[in-house]
Design a protein around this motif. Structure first.
Motif, PDB file in Angstrom:
ATOM      1  N   PHE A 170       0.746  -1.266  -0.089  1.00 43.43           N
ATOM      2  CA  PHE A 170       0.067   0.055   0.073  1.00 43.43           C
ATOM      3  C   PHE A 170       0.976   1.003  -0.107  1.00 43.43           C
ATOM      4  O   PHE A 170       0.868   2.059  -0.693  1.00 43.43           O
ATOM      5  N   GLU A 171       1.985   1.363   0.913  1.00 43.01           N
ATOM      6  CA  GLU A 171       2.851   2.386   0.793  1.00 43.01           C
ATOM      7  C   GLU A 171       3.586   2.641  -0.336  1.00 43.01           C
ATOM      8  O   GLU A 171       3.700   3.812  -0.666  1.00 43.01           O
ATOM      9  N   ASP A 172       4.025   1.422  -1.034  1.00 41.03           N
ATOM     10  CA  ASP A 172       4.710   1.936  -2.300  1.00 41.03           C
ATOM     11  C   ASP A 172       3.688   2.197  -3.401  1.00 41.03           C
ATOM     12  O   ASP A 172       4.195   2.980  -4.341  1.00 41.03           O
ATOM     13  N   ALA A 173       2.543   1.785  -3.231  1.00 39.98           N
ATOM     14  CA  ALA A 173       1.747   2.227  -4.430  1.00 39.98           C
ATOM     15  C   ALA A 173       1.503   3.637  -4.274  1.00 39.98           C
ATOM     16  O   ALA A 173       1.207   4.313  -5.450  1.00 39.98           O
ATOM     17  N   ASN A 174       1.210   4.235  -2.923  1.00 34.93           N
ATOM     18  CA  ASN A 174       1.133   5.547  -2.879  1.00 34.93           C
ATOM     19  C   ASN A 174       2.346   6.411  -3.413  1.00 34.93           C
ATOM     20  O   ASN A 174       2.238   7.463  -3.657  1.00 34.93           O
ATOM     21  N   ASP A 175       3.606   5.718  -2.846  1.00 34.78           N
ATOM     22  CA  ASP A 175       4.887   6.532  -3.218  1.00 34.78           C
ATOM     23  C   ASP A 175       4.964   6.581  -4.817  1.00 34.78           C
ATOM     24  O   ASP A 175       5.346   7.595  -5.225  1.00 34.78           O
ATOM     25  N   HIS A 180       7.440   9.630  -5.542  1.00 37.35           N
ATOM     26  CA  HIS A 180       8.698   9.416  -5.044  1.00 37.35           C
ATOM     27  C   HIS A 180       9.153   8.192  -5.479  1.00 37.35           C
ATOM     28  O   HIS A 180      10.373   7.929  -4.911  1.00 37.35           O
ATOM     29  N   LEU A 181       8.451   7.309  -6.085  1.00 34.56           N
ATOM     30  CA  LEU A 181       8.935   5.860  -6.427  1.00 34.56           C
ATOM     31  C   LEU A 181       8.725   5.456  -7.832  1.00 34.56           C
ATOM     32  O   LEU A 181       7.690   6.118  -8.197  1.00 34.56           O
TER      33      LEU A 181
END
Length: 184
Positions: A170-175, A180-181
């Motif tokens: 979830f965090e990577d998807a939002n990044d 940011h990613l």
């Protein structure tokens, strides 16, 4: 009986109607040159009974030219807006390209507008809308995972990208959405 005489020449009244009709349509929503041309040509046939095909085409062409001169029509801007909207709606590059082709945007203008499309971002937005992958509630069994993969495939996303997106946290998807990613 009343016989309809064929109209073979564009009159000033027709041009005025065409301009007013075009301005009304463009005030309602954005249109490509092709969309406006087709709409005016079709409507001219009902507005002026007996108008010939060539006359209707000339009327539509002159009206589109008039709107282009006033800078009310610009297929480059139209394509850029449609691409931005498509990505923000979770549509893939392929789906957006098909939509632009349906709207009559030529290939060169469409390709210029599609240069900056990030399919990964669009796929994550689609997953968020459908609660797929990183946005799903609960764990997924194999059937659910296959359903999500097939949903992304129907949207036109490549298989390898779909697998990467579904495997994100979830965090990577939002990044990725925040910039940011990046997915490589």
């Amino acid at each position: 009986m009343n016989e309809i005489t064929p109209i073979e020449q564009v009159t000033e009244r027709m041009l005025t109607w065409g301009r007013n009709s075009a301005l009304f349509r463009l005030n309602q929503r954005d249109m490509s040159e092709h969309e406006l041309f087709v709409a005016l040509k079709r409507k001219a046939g009902t507005k002026f009974p007996g108008i010939t095909e060539e006359c209707a085409q000339t009327l539509a062409q002159q009206t589109v030219l008039y709107c282009s001169e006033l800078r009310l029509l610009n297929d480059n801007n139209y394509a850029e807006v449609k691409v931005r909207s498509g990505v923000n709606s979770g549509n893939s590059r392929k789906r957006i390209a098909m939509k632009l082709q349906e709207k009559g945007i030529d290939v060169e203008k469409a390709n210029n507008a599609l240069e900056e499309v990030d399919d990964a971002r669009a796929a994550i937005i689609y997953c968020r809308k459908r609660a797929f992958g990183p946005f799903r509630r609960g764990d997924a069994d194999q059937a659910r995972h296959n359903k999500e993969l097939s949903g992304l495939a129907r949207q036109g996303f490549p298989f390898d990208l779909s697998k990467k997106v579904l495997g994100l946290s979830f965090e990577d998807a939002n990044d990725v959405l925040d910039g940011h990613l990046t997915l490589d």
